[in-house]
Design a protein around this motif. Sequence first.
Motif, short mmCIF file in Angstrom:
data_model
loop_
_atom_site.label_atom_id
_atom_site.label_comp_id
_atom_site.label_asym_id
_atom_site.label_seq_id
_atom_site.Cartn_x
_atom_site.Cartn_y
_atom_site.Cartn_z
N LEU A 125 78.14 50.71 21.44
CA LEU A 125 77.12 50.38 20.44
C LEU A 125 76.16 51.55 20.28
N CYS A 126 75.83 52.21 21.38
CA CYS A 126 74.95 53.38 21.29
C CYS A 126 75.56 54.46 20.40
N ASN A 127 76.83 54.75 20.64
CA ASN A 127 77.50 55.76 19.82
C ASN A 127 77.49 55.39 18.35
N ALA B 284 69.23 55.89 28.13
CA ALA B 284 69.95 56.89 28.93
C ALA B 284 70.98 56.20 29.82
N ASP B 285 70.63 55.02 30.27
CA ASP B 285 71.51 54.26 31.14
C ASP B 285 72.64 53.60 30.37
N LEU B 286 72.36 53.25 29.13
CA LEU B 286 73.33 52.50 28.34
C LEU B 286 74.28 53.39 27.56
N SER B 287 73.86 54.62 27.24
CA SER B 287 74.62 55.44 26.30
C SER B 287 75.73 56.22 26.98
N ASN B 288 75.72 56.25 28.30
CA ASN B 288 76.82 56.90 29.00
C ASN B 288 77.89 55.88 29.34
N ASP B 289 79.12 56.34 29.38
CA ASP B 289 80.20 55.50 29.87
C ASP B 289 79.79 55.06 31.27
N ARG B 290 79.63 53.75 31.46
CA ARG B 290 78.98 53.26 32.68
C ARG B 290 79.75 53.59 33.96
N ILE B 291 81.06 53.75 33.87
CA ILE B 291 81.85 53.95 35.08
C ILE B 291 81.56 55.31 35.73
N MET C 187 66.61 62.92 28.11
CA MET C 187 66.56 61.51 27.70
C MET C 187 65.42 61.24 26.74
N LEU C 188 64.36 62.04 26.81
CA LEU C 188 63.21 61.83 25.93
C LEU C 188 63.25 62.73 24.69
N SER C 189 64.34 63.47 24.55
CA SER C 189 64.45 64.36 23.41
C SER C 189 64.56 63.59 22.09
N PHE C 190 64.04 64.19 21.04
CA PHE C 190 64.15 63.56 19.71
C PHE C 190 65.42 64.00 19.01
N ASP C 191 66.16 64.89 19.65
CA ASP C 191 67.45 65.32 19.09
C ASP C 191 68.57 64.75 19.95
N GLY C 192 69.67 64.49 19.32
CA GLY C 192 70.81 64.00 20.09
C GLY C 192 70.80 62.50 20.25
N ASN C 193 71.71 62.04 21.08
CA ASN C 193 71.96 60.60 21.24
C ASN C 193 70.94 59.97 22.19
N THR C 194 69.71 59.79 21.70
CA THR C 194 68.64 59.21 22.52
C THR C 194 67.98 58.05 21.77
N ALA C 195 67.25 57.24 22.51
CA ALA C 195 66.52 56.15 21.87
C ALA C 195 65.48 56.71 20.91
N ALA C 196 64.84 57.81 21.28
CA ALA C 196 63.79 58.37 20.43
C ALA C 196 64.34 58.78 19.06
N HIS D 43 68.41 49.77 41.06
CA HIS D 43 68.50 48.48 40.39
C HIS D 43 68.53 48.58 38.87
N ILE D 44 68.22 49.77 38.38
CA ILE D 44 67.99 49.86 36.94
C ILE D 44 69.28 49.65 36.13
N ARG D 45 70.38 50.18 36.64
CA ARG D 45 71.60 50.11 35.83
C ARG D 45 72.09 48.68 35.67
N SER D 46 72.18 47.96 36.77
CA SER D 46 72.63 46.58 36.69
C SER D 46 71.71 45.78 35.77
#
Length: 599
Positions: free
Chosen positions: A542-544, A455-462, A472-481, A152-155
Amino acid sequence: MAISHTMNWPKDHRIMANIQKRIESILSSAVVAAFGQEHADADPLINPTKDPKFGDYQANLAMGLAKKVGQKPRDIATTIVENINEPEFFEKIDIAGPGFINLTLTQNTINDSAENILGDLDRLAIAKTEDKQTVVVDFSSPNVAKEMHVGHIRSTVIGDALARIFDFLGHDVIKQNHVGDWGTQFGMLIQYMDEMPDEDKAAHESGQGDTLNTIYQKSKKRFDEDADFATRARERVVALQAGDEDTLAVWQKLVNESETYFDSVYKRLGVSLTLENIKGESFYNPMLAKVIEDLKTADLLKVSQGADVVYPEGFKDRDGNPMPMIVRKSDGGFLYATTDLAAAHYRIEDLKSDRIVYVTDSRQSQHFAMVFQTLREAGWAPFNVRLDHVPFGTIMGKDRKPFKTRSGETIKLVDLIDEAESRAIKILADKNPDMDEAVAKDVAHTVGIGCLKYADLSNDRIKDYIFDWDRMLSFDGNTAAYLQNSYVRCMSIFRRGEIDPASLAGAKIMAVEAAERLIVLKLLQLPNVLQSVADSLEPHRLCNYLYELASLYHSFYEKCPVLKSEGETKTSRLALCLLTATTISHGLALLGIDTPEQM
RNA sequence: GUACCCGUAGCUCAGUUGGAUAGAGCAGCUGACUUCUAAUCAGCAGGUCGCAGGUUCGAAUCCUGCCGGGUACGCCA
């Protein structure tokens, strides 16, 4: 007097802030002046450049015009450039390669644009749409009596982000949580609850006994194993559908209990759905018979093997015959296709929606294609109503199979939330052991949930994506942290320098260094990015964008000392910090992600 | 069998709706911390964009056909 004061800016500063639109309009005028009114509709194909050596923006229309006009692309580009009537807007205009027009903004244009955003931090100088629509966003849709799980998380997360972005752009958003609160499974559930010993019932209601989810599983087990029970359960379905009061009362209790539970999960996740957004399948029950009737009137209804079906155009089954969509079973029961038709009809007729957005997994693509086609053929969805299915892929484990527990069970959403938070607590304790414990817990919640959602939003959803806690919890790279930390780093400058961000109101910005200029140029792209998310329904854009902005900020931070600089430079750099911080936190908020003040 | 989706660096992913020399993060290597920052920055190395055609001034992107993976195709949702 500065050039900027002589410029012919549009009156609305928010339109002015959309530099790309402004450039498009300048170039369009130039094309008309050069080649005539018949080219007024030609898209000037303005894009930010990838490399500063090509200037700030590029116009790519000259090559395409070559055939239409019968001239060489470079000559066309030259003529267009000669007809640009606001040369003070650009520092430099070059023609390169086959006919690229490379545009470099003047220092004043850059500075003024940034100052303009600074003067409107609430909206970052982004105009509300001139084409306001009523947009229904259908998302989350869990099932009553069942636990919300990883599926259910993605939707939920994608739908929430899209709803927030539509709202910010100025549309009227109607969120609809199409919960599964009806169906044959309620027969066995209600019957089972009815037959439960009183003490078990009491235990359940006090929260000590079996959860609703467990009761559901037990009732299903009993249904499969006990033929007499199964018969009683089937009779219950009939009673439920016939509106039997006692049965409905139990059903209503189940629904209420589940909805309270959904609400608690949404609150923990920071999802904007409330009880008011719930419009379950049962809501459409009274409309289903009419759907069939209307389909018949529209001459779309056919009978096949005892069932009522429609044959939407363009669909073929495995034998090459027209593919049916069943709207009423041979036993008279309705299906989800019927409910979806009724719901769409309701949303268009009663909610007056101009656009409906369905956020469900990609396996339902064909289903929605058939529903949409039927809606068109029945005339319920006129062609000015836009219908969008927003499909998304599956969350995979590291073994590239659907993400499950080690023992192969479905992962509960609350367990996922718990683990995100506990992992975040550990990471924070490791990186910042001095933080106050209560604060740390709070921050861990913000970071943990933020990373889970991001993590759910930053990938191409398809695409399917691989779930990996460490990444996903890394402080490096394209993460929320990383983004949250960028914000904290921006704002810590103000704390350390004991500067009130509010004191920067009306500050003068001079983005002269390359790193400063790149930040401003990136800030100017936000309105276009948001528009592209609304068009493509792809939040990862938007994430990118935010990740690129944060990366540019870190470079700026390295090269351009803020507190150690002085006078106007210091003020200007502080303003850039504030603009970056605000854009990051605002951008994350549009994704449904909070920003901590410290990490 | 038919339809839809996916295939990009060792791994995980971007690629602004057809633009210039295909980019990040991780992993590997080289530098930079009495500093507003090492939770980061600068750099090196790493590519037959699944394969083959086609359209175009220009293709990872559009079209066709293959190959590989996934999903959906009558009374569940």
